[in-house]
Design an enzyme around this catalytic site. Structure first.
Site, PDB file in Angstrom:
ATOM      1  N   PHE A  17      -4.216 -10.210  -7.433  1.00  0.00           N
ATOM      2  CA  PHE A  17      -3.731  -8.981  -8.066  1.00  0.00           C
ATOM      3  C   PHE A  17      -2.635  -8.298  -7.237  1.00  0.00           C
ATOM      4  O   PHE A  17      -2.227  -7.187  -7.563  1.00  0.00           O
ATOM      5  CB  PHE A  17      -4.897  -8.015  -8.332  1.00  0.00           C
ATOM      6  CG  PHE A  17      -5.909  -8.516  -9.343  1.00  0.00           C
ATOM      7  CD1 PHE A  17      -5.701  -9.686 -10.060  1.00  0.00           C
ATOM      8  CD2 PHE A  17      -7.081  -7.802  -9.584  1.00  0.00           C
ATOM      9  CE1 PHE A  17      -6.635 -10.151 -10.993  1.00  0.00           C
ATOM     10  CE2 PHE A  17      -8.013  -8.246 -10.513  1.00  0.00           C
ATOM     11  CZ  PHE A  17      -7.798  -9.424 -11.205  1.00  0.00           C
ATOM     12  N   ASP A  18      -2.191  -8.972  -6.170  1.00  0.00           N
ATOM     13  CA  ASP A  18      -0.983  -8.482  -5.492  1.00  0.00           C
ATOM     14  C   ASP A  18       0.252  -9.174  -6.077  1.00  0.00           C
ATOM     15  O   ASP A  18       1.372  -8.844  -5.700  1.00  0.00           O
ATOM     16  CB  ASP A  18      -1.058  -8.714  -3.972  1.00  0.00           C
ATOM     17  CG  ASP A  18      -1.291 -10.167  -3.593  1.00  0.00           C
ATOM     18  OD1 ASP A  18      -1.919 -10.911  -4.379  1.00  0.00           O
ATOM     19  OD2 ASP A  18      -0.855 -10.576  -2.494  1.00  0.00           O
ATOM     20  N   HIS A  44      -5.320 -15.379  11.829  1.00  0.00           N
ATOM     21  CA  HIS A  44      -5.054 -13.992  11.419  1.00  0.00           C
ATOM     22  C   HIS A  44      -5.668 -12.992  12.401  1.00  0.00           C
ATOM     23  O   HIS A  44      -6.270 -11.997  11.994  1.00  0.00           O
ATOM     24  CB  HIS A  44      -5.591 -13.740  10.002  1.00  0.00           C
ATOM     25  CG  HIS A  44      -4.725 -14.340   8.934  1.00  0.00           C
ATOM     26  ND1 HIS A  44      -3.574 -13.731   8.479  1.00  0.00           N
ATOM     27  CD2 HIS A  44      -4.832 -15.491   8.233  1.00  0.00           C
ATOM     28  CE1 HIS A  44      -3.016 -14.496   7.541  1.00  0.00           C
ATOM     29  NE2 HIS A  44      -3.755 -15.565   7.378  1.00  0.00           N
ATOM     30  N   TRP A  70      -4.202  -8.031  -1.908  1.00  0.00           N
ATOM     31  CA  TRP A  70      -3.658  -8.106  -0.548  1.00  0.00           C
ATOM     32  C   TRP A  70      -2.652  -6.969  -0.368  1.00  0.00           C
ATOM     33  O   TRP A  70      -1.957  -6.586  -1.312  1.00  0.00           O
ATOM     34  CB  TRP A  70      -2.993  -9.459  -0.317  1.00  0.00           C
ATOM     35  CG  TRP A  70      -3.984 -10.577  -0.353  1.00  0.00           C
ATOM     36  CD1 TRP A  70      -4.249 -11.418  -1.400  1.00  0.00           C
ATOM     37  CD2 TRP A  70      -4.891 -10.954   0.694  1.00  0.00           C
ATOM     38  NE1 TRP A  70      -5.257 -12.295  -1.063  1.00  0.00           N
ATOM     39  CE2 TRP A  70      -5.668 -12.038   0.214  1.00  0.00           C
ATOM     40  CE3 TRP A  70      -5.127 -10.486   1.993  1.00  0.00           C
ATOM     41  CZ2 TRP A  70      -6.657 -12.654   0.991  1.00  0.00           C
ATOM     42  CZ3 TRP A  70      -6.107 -11.106   2.754  1.00  0.00           C
ATOM     43  CH2 TRP A  70      -6.860 -12.169   2.261  1.00  0.00           C
ATOM     44  N   ASP A  78      -7.215  -8.302  10.332  1.00  0.00           N
ATOM     45  CA  ASP A  78      -6.140  -9.283  10.106  1.00  0.00           C
ATOM     46  C   ASP A  78      -5.098  -9.028  11.178  1.00  0.00           C
ATOM     47  O   ASP A  78      -5.283  -8.171  12.055  1.00  0.00           O
ATOM     48  CB  ASP A  78      -5.555  -9.145   8.688  1.00  0.00           C
ATOM     49  CG  ASP A  78      -5.006 -10.478   8.175  1.00  0.00           C
ATOM     50  OD1 ASP A  78      -4.177 -11.079   8.879  1.00  0.00           O
ATOM     51  OD2 ASP A  78      -5.400 -10.906   7.073  1.00  0.00           O
ATOM     52  N   GLU A 113      -5.549 -20.183   6.672  1.00  0.00           N
ATOM     53  CA  GLU A 113      -4.202 -20.228   7.233  1.00  0.00           C
ATOM     54  C   GLU A 113      -4.175 -20.264   8.765  1.00  0.00           C
ATOM     55  O   GLU A 113      -3.365 -19.582   9.382  1.00  0.00           O
ATOM     56  CB  GLU A 113      -3.385 -19.027   6.730  1.00  0.00           C
ATOM     57  CG  GLU A 113      -3.226 -19.043   5.217  1.00  0.00           C
ATOM     58  CD  GLU A 113      -2.388 -17.884   4.688  1.00  0.00           C
ATOM     59  OE1 GLU A 113      -1.475 -18.157   3.910  1.00  0.00           O
ATOM     60  OE2 GLU A 113      -2.659 -16.716   5.049  1.00  0.00           O
TER      61      GLU A 113
HETATM   62  C1  ACM Z   1      -5.352 -15.945   1.619  1.00  0.00           C
HETATM   63  O1  ACM Z   1      -4.724 -15.496   0.644  1.00  0.00           O
HETATM   64  N1  ACM Z   1      -4.719 -16.204   2.755  1.00  0.00           N
HETATM   65  C2  ACM Z   1      -6.774 -16.183   1.562  1.00  0.00           C
END
Ligand code: ACM
Length: 523
Positions: free
Chosen positions: A412-413, A258, A461, A191, A320
């Site tokens: 779950f973040d 990303h 995340w 990322d 994104e």
């Molecule tokens: C994402 O949460 N950008 C897949």
């Protein structure tokens, strides 16, 4: 013979068996099996012997020898690989606990493994902890269980780019996943802030791309370089460990967005030659360009990735992508025109299609976040639906597979209580009961379309998740709720029963010294 059709109503009893996820069919027979120093283990095949080793290993805290035996005598745990049948399926098992014998049978090694996981949960929670010299005898309640999962994809995702987690910590997470019969570990390896997988052909990806001297929000820190990456040997170690736990590791290599860490390592990959330093919010500089040479670079990366990961699915991100840099760059516009594409969405789909074709030619399947739908879905693509459920619905209606992972229930973040009383999180609100209440198959799908819903996944995340103990806090017990909706029959889901069984599950976490979120924390 037990049938799976009816989910057991024993769920509604005051104290259900301490099982999470709840099996397809449970009958309590009365009586018990005594596990003690003379209990032996019989295995009828290589797969059964491997599972016998796992059983011994996972019960090492008891100090019991659990010696092998070549015949089924009294006081034996019998592990049997049997002929496949329609009831057992790929991952199902039957577990019978009688006075003198425990029988676990399945048509696959995975089925035996899940039978053992259920058997373990029938033992006291202390057996999940370190060496326990207190008890040498354990009573296991007499039961007949027949069980198989509802979904084939029971996933958890861990982002190791925003914050790096060493392999030991990843392996601990895998082991907890396996206890809950979760079977897909989606490893978000690249990322903007960091590239975490060694690629021999492109050493800068880790030499440059894994290091940063700013925090996850782009603020300079202490002038030192931070970061980390997994060597290929370490990756192999994790994949081998996961295989023993019947977990498929699905790697994610993000493209074409990303990608700051990749562009910082190899600037020719970027739209602009001088990308900003790795900053997760700097989307304007995080796009790859759409040159053929960039696609080739990623095919070369995937060659190494495919050697390391036996998973059929390879995740390529696709989320994104800020199309602005492509709109404002004359070379990208020229490429778009040359290829007869009408929009930047189509340019993204062109990129993904090249990679889809490559993966398919190598016998693999591409999976990507739901943005891969926007410019037309690549032929073999599977969609991971995260911006709600519409991506999953669109994919299933188009005859493509989908995994459901919407922010509304599966992130779950997100906070799990009032932000005032919780550690800092990225936002949102996904408390335990909300996770438990999620239904992965959208009601608008007909039966044929619904078959394309492969399963469900919780995502962790890492922007705010810098330590293992915080990661555990965010993952559990929401992961327990996830496990139940991924594994148990829909009719068997019962929030009151789950809450009771969860208490037992949390005692197991206590024994394992897991930093899960306590239930009595402010709602
Ligand atoms: C994402 O949460 N950008 C897949």
């Amino acid at each position: 013979m037990l049938f799976f059709a009816a989910a057991s109503l024993l769920q509604s009893e005051s104290r259900p068996l301490p099982l999470v996820p709840w099996p397809s069919h449970v009958e309590v027979k009365g009586g018990s099996f005594t596990l003690n120093g003379s209990t032996t283990v019989f295995a009828n095949s290589r797969a059964a012997r491997e599972n016998a080793d796992f059983l011994r290993q996972s019960l090492r805290s008891t100090g019991l020898p659990l010696k092998s035996t070549s015949k089924t005598t009294q006081n034996t745990i019998v592990l049997k690989l049997v002929k496949p049948d329609d009831v057992l399926g790929e991952e199902g098992y039957r577990l019978s606990v009688g006075k003198s014998e425990v029988d676990i049978e399945a048509a696959t090694s995975a089925g035996l493994f899940y039978g053992i996981q259920t058997f373990r949960q029938l033992l006291p929670a202390t057996t999940y902890g370190p060496m326990n010299n207190q008890a040498f005898t354990y009573e296991v309640p007499g039961v007949e269980i027949a069980d198989r999962p509802r979904f084939g994809w029971r996933g958890m995702m861990l982002d190791v780019s925003r914050h790096f987690f060493p392999k030991e910590e990843v392996m601990k997470m895998l082991s907890t996943m396996a206890e809950h019969k979760l079977n897909h570990f989606h490893w978000h390896l690249t990322d903007d802030p960091g590239w975490r997988i060694e690629i021999k052909r492109y050493p800068n990806l880790t030499k440059v791309g894994s290091l940063q001297n700013f925090d996850t929000f782009g603020k300079p820190i202490d002038g030192q370089n931070h970061g980390g990456f997994y060597t290929q040997n370490e990756i192999r170690e994790v994949v081998t460990y996961a295989k023993k736990l019947h977990i498929i590791v699905v790697p994610e290599i993000e493209m074409p967005g990303h990608s700051v860490a990749a562009i910082a390592s190899y600037p020719d990959l970027g739209v602009w030659s001088n990308p900003r330093k790795a900053n997760p919010w700097a989307t304007e500089s995080s796009n790859l360009n759409a040159e053929d040479s960039t696609v080739q670079f990623y095919k070369n990366v995937l060659d190494e990735v495919m050697k390391l990961f036996p998973s059929t699915w390879i995740h390529v991100g696709g989320d994104e992508v800020d199309k602005g840099p492509w709109v404002h760059n004359s070379r990208m516009q020229e490429l778009k025109k040359q290829r007869g594409l009408k929009s930047e969405d189509e340019l993204q789909s062109w990129f993904i299609r090249q990679i889809d074709g490559y993966l398919t030619a190598h016998g693999r399947r591409l999976i990507g976040w739901d943005e891969i739908l926007e410019g037309g879905l690549a032929q073999g693509a599977t969609v991971m639906s995260w911006r709600g459920i519409d991506g999953g619905i669109a994919a299933a209606r188009a005859g493509h597979d989908a995994v459901m992972s919407p922010t509304s229930h599966m992130y779950f973040d997100y906070f799990q209580g009032p932000p005032r009383s919780e550690p800092h999180a990225i936002g949102g609100f996904v408390p335990l009961d909300k996770v438990y209440g999620y239904e992965p198959v959208p009601s608008v799908l007909n039966d044929t379309e619904a078959k394309h819903i492969l399963g469900v996944q919780g995502n962790i995340w890492g922007e705010y998740i810098a330590t293992t103990s915080y990661m555990e806090y965010m993952a559990w017990p929401r992961g327990c709720a996830l496990a139940e909706l991924a594994w148990s029959p829909k009719e068997a889901r019962n929030w009151s029963s789950f809450q009771l069984r969860l208490k037992d599950n949390l005692s197991r976490f206590d024994a394992e010294k897991m930093n899960y979120r306590k239930l009595d924390k402010a709602p």
